[in-house]
Design a protein around this motif. Structure first.
Motif, mmCIF file in Angstrom:
data_model
loop_
_atom_site.group_PDB
_atom_site.id
_atom_site.type_symbol
_atom_site.label_atom_id
_atom_site.label_comp_id
_atom_site.label_asym_id
_atom_site.label_seq_id
_atom_site.Cartn_x
_atom_site.Cartn_y
_atom_site.Cartn_z
ATOM 1 N N ALA A 175 0.661 -1.406 -0.190
ATOM 2 C CA ALA A 175 -0.048 -0.049 0.304
ATOM 3 C C ALA A 175 0.645 1.351 -0.251
ATOM 4 O O ALA A 175 -0.256 2.397 0.217
ATOM 5 C CB ALA A 175 -0.708 -0.245 1.640
ATOM 6 N N CYS A 176 2.066 1.689 0.076
ATOM 7 C CA CYS A 176 3.233 1.935 0.451
ATOM 8 C C CYS A 176 3.613 2.789 -0.746
ATOM 9 O O CYS A 176 4.408 2.042 -1.892
ATOM 10 C CB CYS A 176 4.585 2.363 1.569
ATOM 11 N N PRO A 177 3.147 3.879 -1.180
ATOM 12 C CA PRO A 177 3.533 4.784 -2.791
ATOM 13 C C PRO A 177 5.888 5.013 -2.169
ATOM 14 O O PRO A 177 6.291 4.697 -3.525
ATOM 15 C CB PRO A 177 3.223 5.964 -2.542
ATOM 16 N N MET A 178 6.134 4.721 -1.556
ATOM 17 C CA MET A 178 7.665 4.570 -1.008
ATOM 18 C C MET A 178 7.875 3.395 -1.384
ATOM 19 O O MET A 178 9.295 3.305 -1.850
ATOM 20 C CB MET A 178 7.914 5.217 -0.083
ATOM 21 N N ARG A 210 11.926 -1.667 7.841
ATOM 22 C CA ARG A 210 11.396 -0.770 6.388
ATOM 23 C C ARG A 210 10.679 0.853 7.563
ATOM 24 O O ARG A 210 10.888 1.756 6.376
ATOM 25 C CB ARG A 210 9.323 -1.942 6.845
ATOM 26 N N LEU A 214 12.099 3.690 5.149
ATOM 27 C CA LEU A 214 11.218 5.339 5.010
ATOM 28 C C LEU A 214 11.334 6.404 6.111
ATOM 29 O O LEU A 214 10.974 6.681 5.674
ATOM 30 C CB LEU A 214 9.743 4.793 5.537
ATOM 31 N N CYS A 218 9.088 8.775 3.991
ATOM 32 C CA CYS A 218 7.503 8.615 4.135
ATOM 33 C C CYS A 218 6.932 10.080 4.593
ATOM 34 O O CYS A 218 7.702 10.737 4.666
ATOM 35 C CB CYS A 218 7.777 8.109 5.605
ATOM 36 N N VAL A 219 6.025 10.208 3.685
ATOM 37 C CA VAL A 219 5.418 10.840 3.720
ATOM 38 C C VAL A 219 3.827 11.501 4.860
ATOM 39 O O VAL A 219 3.254 11.840 4.334
ATOM 40 C CB VAL A 219 4.652 12.086 1.964
ATOM 41 N N GLU A 220 3.790 10.442 4.945
ATOM 42 C CA GLU A 220 2.868 10.278 6.386
ATOM 43 C C GLU A 220 1.225 10.086 5.591
ATOM 44 O O GLU A 220 0.387 10.536 6.576
ATOM 45 C CB GLU A 220 2.328 11.538 7.566
ATOM 46 N N CYS A 221 0.976 9.832 5.052
ATOM 47 C CA CYS A 221 -0.139 9.673 4.363
ATOM 48 C C CYS A 221 -1.473 8.018 4.926
ATOM 49 O O CYS A 221 -2.748 8.679 4.777
ATOM 50 C CB CYS A 221 -0.395 8.822 2.671
ATOM 51 N N GLY A 222 -0.912 7.569 5.685
ATOM 52 C CA GLY A 222 -1.130 6.183 6.552
ATOM 53 C C GLY A 222 -2.298 5.156 5.979
ATOM 54 O O GLY A 222 -2.587 3.894 6.166
ATOM 55 N N ASN A 223 -1.224 5.066 5.000
ATOM 56 C CA ASN A 223 -1.914 3.669 3.807
ATOM 57 C C ASN A 223 -1.427 2.914 4.227
ATOM 58 O O ASN A 223 -2.055 2.100 4.447
ATOM 59 C CB ASN A 223 -1.148 4.451 2.256
ATOM 60 N N CYS A 224 -0.265 2.385 4.900
ATOM 61 C CA CYS A 224 0.314 1.291 6.259
ATOM 62 C C CYS A 224 -0.783 0.598 6.623
ATOM 63 O O CYS A 224 -0.862 -0.089 7.177
ATOM 64 C CB CYS A 224 1.799 1.724 5.667
ATOM 65 N N ASN A 238 6.726 5.423 12.225
ATOM 66 C CA ASN A 238 6.499 6.575 10.903
ATOM 67 C C ASN A 238 6.931 8.226 10.827
ATOM 68 O O ASN A 238 8.084 8.651 10.835
ATOM 69 C CB ASN A 238 5.982 6.339 9.853
HETATM 70 S S1 SF4 Z 1 2.139 6.648 6.067
HETATM 71 FE FE1 SF4 Z 1 3.245 4.670 5.957
HETATM 72 S S2 SF4 Z 1 2.140 3.957 3.362
HETATM 73 FE FE2 SF4 Z 1 2.311 6.457 3.628
HETATM 74 S S3 SF4 Z 1 4.909 6.433 2.552
HETATM 75 FE FE3 SF4 Z 1 5.103 6.809 5.116
HETATM 76 S S4 SF4 Z 1 5.257 4.069 5.352
HETATM 77 FE FE4 SF4 Z 1 4.431 4.621 3.298
#
Ligand code: SF4
Ligand code: SF4
Length: 276
Positions: A175-178, A210, A214, A218-224, A238
């Motif tokens: 799920a993580c774009p990174m 992981r 990151l 990590c852009v802190e989107c919360g997808n993970c 993160n």
């Molecule tokens: S919040 Fe999670 S999914 Fe989003 S960029 Fe950071 S590690 Fe990846």
């Protein structure tokens, strides 16, 4: 006209004029609270696009899968500020050309839908700069503060307990774009760096490796942590790493498309002389 309708019209115009070959947005999900990614290639389909407070997933990762941009055509994508930050990180890491991406920007401050003006990453430089200076709105802030007050032993025990739940499904990675590597180090078995079975030591290795990978990205989107089926609060790790990188290096991931990756750059006058 609602923002949703304005953006459907925008998507239709982009596709009709041939300015983009695809629009990546949100469609109805299985429940009123859930949305799913929608990949639109025909102007006739744009009425299926949905935009509301349930559109929280960061869609930027789809831009770097399956060679989507390898034909040099452009793609439009619905992105919140976290997604625009991710786009900048992907551009800085040479994973895509940001000129191939048309941003349809929006935000959800306090759950209220808001349109963002601009269509290329450079249009959002001021917005992302302001985000760097702001206090992040973190889900689970209370828990984060509680963890920070713990002794190292208590903190270790907390994460040991959390990571013991991990079933190594790798949904967080997917799920993580990174996490765009074609072959992740945990999938390598010659040599096998990280044990793939689900037990405490291997789970610790996986999650900590992981988190380090990151750091500064990590852009802190919360997808993970939304993807984690056992509800491990991954966003807290993160967030903590992001704060450490900001405090130590004044680095906030994804503020520009030419930003130097913090863990892949060094200064000759670095105070840590052991590096040289
Ligand atoms: S919040 Fe999670 S999914 Fe989003 S960029 Fe950071 S590690 Fe990846
Ligand atoms: S999504 Fe959760 S359970 Fe799955 S590998 Fe990641 S941390 Fe483990």
């Amino acid at each position: 006209m609602s923002i949703e309708q304005q953006y459907r019209t925008r998507a239709k115009e982009l596709l009709s004029a041939g300015e983009v070959k695809m629009v990546i947005g949100y469609g109805a999900g299985t429940t009123a609270e859930r949305r799913r990614p929608l990949f639109i290639t025909s102007p006739d389909e744009t009425e299926r696009l949905v935009l509301d407070s349930a559109c929280i997933a960061n869609l930027s990762g789809y831009l770097v899968t399956e060679g989507l941009l390898s034909d040099e055509k452009r793609v439009a994508v619905f992105l919140r500020p976290e997604g625009i930050r991710a786009l900048n990180v992907l551009a800085a890491e040479a994973q895509l050309d940001p000129l191939q991406v048309v941003i349809i920007g929006f935000d959800l401050p306090k759950g209220e839908l808001k349109a963002l003006q601009g269509s290329s990453v450079d249009d959002f430089t001021a917005l992302l700069g302001a985000l760097k200076e702001s206090t992040p709105d973190v889900d689970g802030r209370e828990l984060l503060e509680k963890i920070e007050k713990m002794s190292p032993e208590e903190r270790f025990a907390f994460w040991q307990e959390e990571f013991s739940k991990c079933i190594k499904c790798y949904a967080c990675r997917q799920a993580c774009p990174m996490c765009y590597c074609r072959r992740c180090i945990v999938d390598s078995n010659q040599p096998q760096w990280v044990n793939t079975s689900s037990h405490t030591l291997g789970n610790f290795e996986w999650n900590i490796v992981r988190a380090f990978h990151l750091s500064g990205r990590c852009v802190e989107c919360g997808n993970c942590d939304r993807a984690c089926p056992v509800n491990i609060p991954l966003r807290l790790i993160n967030r903590k790493m992001a704060q450490e990188v900001l405090d130590s290096f004044n680095h906030f991931a994804g503020t520009s498309k030419t930003q130097e990756p913090v863990l892949a750059s060094f200064k000759k006058d670095d105070s840590e002389t052991f590096i040289l």
